[in-house]
Design a protein around this motif. Structure first.
Motif, short mmCIF file in Angstrom:
data_model
loop_
_atom_site.label_atom_id
_atom_site.label_comp_id
_atom_site.label_asym_id
_atom_site.label_seq_id
_atom_site.Cartn_x
_atom_site.Cartn_y
_atom_site.Cartn_z
N HIS A 22 4.16 -1.46 -4.78
CA HIS A 22 4.05 -0.44 -3.62
C HIS A 22 3.26 0.96 -4.46
CE1 HIS A 22 5.69 2.68 -0.52
NE2 HIS A 22 4.24 2.40 -0.20
N HIS A 25 -0.28 0.43 -6.34
CA HIS A 25 -1.49 0.29 -5.62
C HIS A 25 -1.76 1.56 -4.75
CE1 HIS A 25 -2.59 -4.04 -5.20
NE2 HIS A 25 -1.11 -4.27 -5.10
N HIS A 96 -6.88 -1.53 -1.82
CA HIS A 96 -5.48 -0.93 -2.42
C HIS A 96 -4.64 -0.23 -1.41
CE1 HIS A 96 -6.20 -1.83 -6.70
NE2 HIS A 96 -7.21 -1.39 -6.60
N ARG A 98 -4.53 -1.00 1.91
CA ARG A 98 -3.89 -2.07 2.73
C ARG A 98 -2.78 -2.78 2.04
NH1 ARG A 98 -8.12 -4.82 3.10
NH2 ARG A 98 -7.58 -6.46 1.46
N SER A 99 -2.93 -3.14 0.67
CA SER A 99 -2.02 -3.90 -0.09
C SER A 99 -0.68 -2.81 -0.34
CB SER A 99 -2.38 -4.09 -1.63
OG SER A 99 -3.52 -5.14 -1.23
N GLU A 102 1.06 -2.88 2.89
CA GLU A 102 1.89 -4.01 3.01
C GLU A 102 3.20 -4.17 2.11
OE1 GLU A 102 -0.98 -6.85 2.29
OE2 GLU A 102 -1.69 -6.96 4.75
N TYR A 103 2.81 -3.66 0.97
CA TYR A 103 4.07 -3.31 -0.05
C TYR A 103 5.05 -2.67 0.28
CZ TYR A 103 2.79 -6.61 -4.07
OH TYR A 103 2.41 -7.61 -4.78
N VAL A 134 1.53 -11.44 0.41
CA VAL A 134 0.70 -9.83 -0.04
C VAL A 134 0.44 -10.02 -1.36
CG1 VAL A 134 1.26 -7.52 -0.23
CG2 VAL A 134 2.10 -8.77 1.73
N GLU A 135 1.06 -10.62 -2.29
CA GLU A 135 0.82 -10.55 -3.76
C GLU A 135 -0.84 -11.29 -3.96
OE1 GLU A 135 2.90 -11.20 -8.09
OE2 GLU A 135 3.52 -12.18 -6.31
N ALA A 138 -3.72 -9.15 -2.67
CA ALA A 138 -3.70 -7.98 -3.06
C ALA A 138 -4.85 -7.82 -4.44
CB ALA A 138 -2.39 -7.40 -3.71
#
Length: 201
Positions: A22, A25, A96, A98-99, A102-103, A134-135, A138
């Motif tokens: 989290h 990113h 980044h 968005r990831s 999500e994280y 998610v991973e 990303a």
């Protein structure tokens, strides 16, 4: 159905890894945005200097070094503009962000599950599946960005509470036998003393 405590080492390790993702990113998105702005400002500055040198070479006295400077600055401005276009920073920043979102959502889900003190095996499977998705989606992260995220989390971690010294209660001290032995003769002496009776004449 298996249940796990919120303070299980595996659960806490998952939380640390998700928290690093989290933060990393978010750091990557800020760094890419900063690079995008610096590269754009550099392109504009080089183009302006190249134009100024070209005008000075045309309108003023013929000076070969001004023409050379104008050509060099124009080439640098074109290179900077090309890098600004090829880097595609806008899409990288969006990926980044968005990831990171999500994280962050996954991190809050796991924190909420930890607060419930008991986590079911099905709930952990859902979190693991979401984490894998998610991973995979990303963008990649540089190693220094991951280290920066770890340092930030370590700096913001709450300090451990100081240990409270434990006071061990002491047993009451038994009276000394010497004192008792010394007190007994006094009682005997007082018992042997003759009693005086008062008589009226």
């Amino acid at each position: 159905m298996w249940t796990y405590r919120g303070d299980e080492p595996t659960v806490l390790q998952w939380l640390d890894s998700i928290s690093v993702g989290h933060e990393a990113h978010q750091i990557a998105a800020k760094a890419t945005r900063r690079r995008h702005r610096v590269l754009g400002a550099t392109t504009v500055m080089l183009a302006g200097l190249a134009a100024a040198a070209a005008f000075a070479a045309v309108l003023g006295e013929p000076r070969p070094w001004l023409q050379v400077c104008a050509g060099v600055l124009a080439a640098l401005a074109a290179t900077s503009a090309l890098l600004h276009t090829v880097a595609d920073d806008a899409d990288v920043i969006a990926a980044h962000q968005r990831s990171g979102a999500e994280y962050g959502n996954l991190r809050r889900q796991l924190e909420q599950a930890i607060l419930s003190e008991r986590i079911t095996d099905d709930r952990l499977s859902e979190i693991r599946a979401e984490w894998t998705r998610v991973e995979e989606a990303a963008p990649s992260l540089p190693a220094r960005t991951t280290r920066a995220a770890e340092h930030r989390l370590a700096a913001t971690a709450p300090a451990a509470a100081p240990a409270v010294p434990t006071v061990v209660p002491t047993a009451p001290v038994a009276p000394s036998t010497t004192t008792v032995a010394a007190a007994e003769p006094l009682e005997l002496e007082s018992a042997d003393e003759p009693t005086k009776e008062l008589t009226t004449s």
